[in-house]
Scaffold this active site. Structure first.
Site, PDB file in Angstrom:
ATOM      1  N   ASP A  97      -6.211  -5.328  -3.260  1.00 35.37           N
ATOM      2  CA  ASP A  97      -5.117  -4.457  -3.662  1.00 35.37           C
ATOM      3  C   ASP A  97      -4.253  -5.183  -4.704  1.00 35.37           C
ATOM      4  O   ASP A  97      -3.476  -6.075  -4.368  1.00 35.37           O
ATOM      5  CB  ASP A  97      -4.275  -4.080  -2.442  1.00 35.37           C
ATOM      6  N   CYS A 104       0.463   4.010   2.146  1.00 33.98           N
ATOM      7  CA  CYS A 104       1.036   3.614   0.853  1.00 33.98           C
ATOM      8  C   CYS A 104       2.566   3.726   0.917  1.00 33.98           C
ATOM      9  O   CYS A 104       3.195   2.997   1.674  1.00 33.98           O
ATOM     10  CB  CYS A 104       0.416   4.466  -0.262  1.00 33.98           C
ATOM     11  N   HIS A 125      -6.462  -0.924  -2.755  1.00 33.64           N
ATOM     12  CA  HIS A 125      -5.396  -0.023  -2.348  1.00 33.64           C
ATOM     13  C   HIS A 125      -5.974   1.355  -2.014  1.00 33.64           C
ATOM     14  O   HIS A 125      -7.012   1.747  -2.524  1.00 33.64           O
ATOM     15  CB  HIS A 125      -4.368   0.108  -3.474  1.00 33.64           C
TER      16      HIS A 125
END
Length: 271
Positions: free
Chosen positions: A207, A149, A239
């Site tokens: 995502d 991330c 995600h």
């Protein structure tokens, strides 16, 4: 730099709590693991590290966290790499700005901490980790970086920052931003054409925060360069699909992604 490491595993006292239970737990059997503190530009930076006990001249992998910082899941990833014959290290890159575990929601966390972390500060802290690894049993001629991330974005950027990196893996790291926040002048798409380090990007088609259109733009930008980078998109993943302590966890994509990450590192001389 202060190279004093704590005895034993050393992470529990410094770990930031997380609300849900991780699916995977990697123990420390056969490992030397602990917390050290490096002094970087006058700031003490905690770094969790693990390696096979009694071994040196090990390939090095820097593990960069998501926005929630250095907590038990990231420590588990460090041990997971160590079980596969790496010296792995995860620095607390938010230590100057605050403790993510004290922030009640993501919007506030982004505003109070994450957006206030300059990229140059992160690059310097990771440089310090690499230097420490070289003095403590790591072979920094076999250097890799793996980020999730926020850390995925940093993996792209560190690959551009440090040409000694042999290979990088970026899990669902943001690729574009408009406008760029202060202290964060470049994003992966900006550095893609000039990259020389091969980066493997691992992304989820579902995502919502990283639209496929931006992944396609990044693929095109990489195609204009010579880094031999690649992006894999998992059609059923969203995600944070590797984060086994979150509802977003996708076991199939996570297992495949980690296998690809290991293969990518080894293929490019980090192993």
């Amino acid at each position: 730099m202060n190279d004093n490491a704590s005895a034993g595993d050393g992470f529990a006292a410094a770990a930031r709590p997380i609300a849900t239970q991780s699916v995977i737990h990697t123990d420390t059997e056969g490992l030397a693991a602990g917390l050290t503190r490096l002094t970087v530009d006058g700031q003490e930076v905690p770094v969790y590290h693990a390696r096979p006990a009694g071994q040196d001249k090990l390939p090095v992998v820097i593990v960069v966290s998501e926005i929630f910082g250095l907590h038990e899941h990231i420590a588990d990833v460090v041990r997971h790499f160590a079980k596969r014959a790496y010296l792995a290290l995860a620095p607390d890159l938010f230590v100057r700005q605050g403790d993510p575990s004290t922030i009640p929601d993501i919007a506030t966390l982004m505003a109070r901490i994450v957006r206030k972390v300059p990229d140059a500060q992160v690059m310097g802290d990771i440089d310090a980790c690499v230097a420490w690894a070289g003095r403590n049993g790591g072979d920094v001629d076999r250097l890799g970086i793996n980020g999730f991330c926020w850390g995925g974005r940093m993996a792209w950027l560190y690959a551009a920052h440090n040409p000694r990196v042999k290979a990088a893996v970026a899990w669902y790291g943001k690729l574009v931003a408009d406008p760029n926040p202060p202290g964060q002048p470049h994003h992966p798409i900006d550095v893609a054409p000039a990259l020389t380090v091969p980066v493997l990007g691992l992304y989820g088609a579902k995502d919502a925060g990283i639209p496929l259109a931006t992944v396609e733009k990044m693929t095109a930008a990489l195609g204009a360069g010579t880094s031999d980078s690649a992006i894999v998109v998992y059609p059923d993943a969203g995600h944070a699909f590797h984060a086994d302590y979150r509802p977003t966890y996708n076991a199939k994509a996570a297992r495949d992604g980690f296998a690809r990450a290991l293969a990518w590192l080894r293929e490019h001389g980090v192993g």
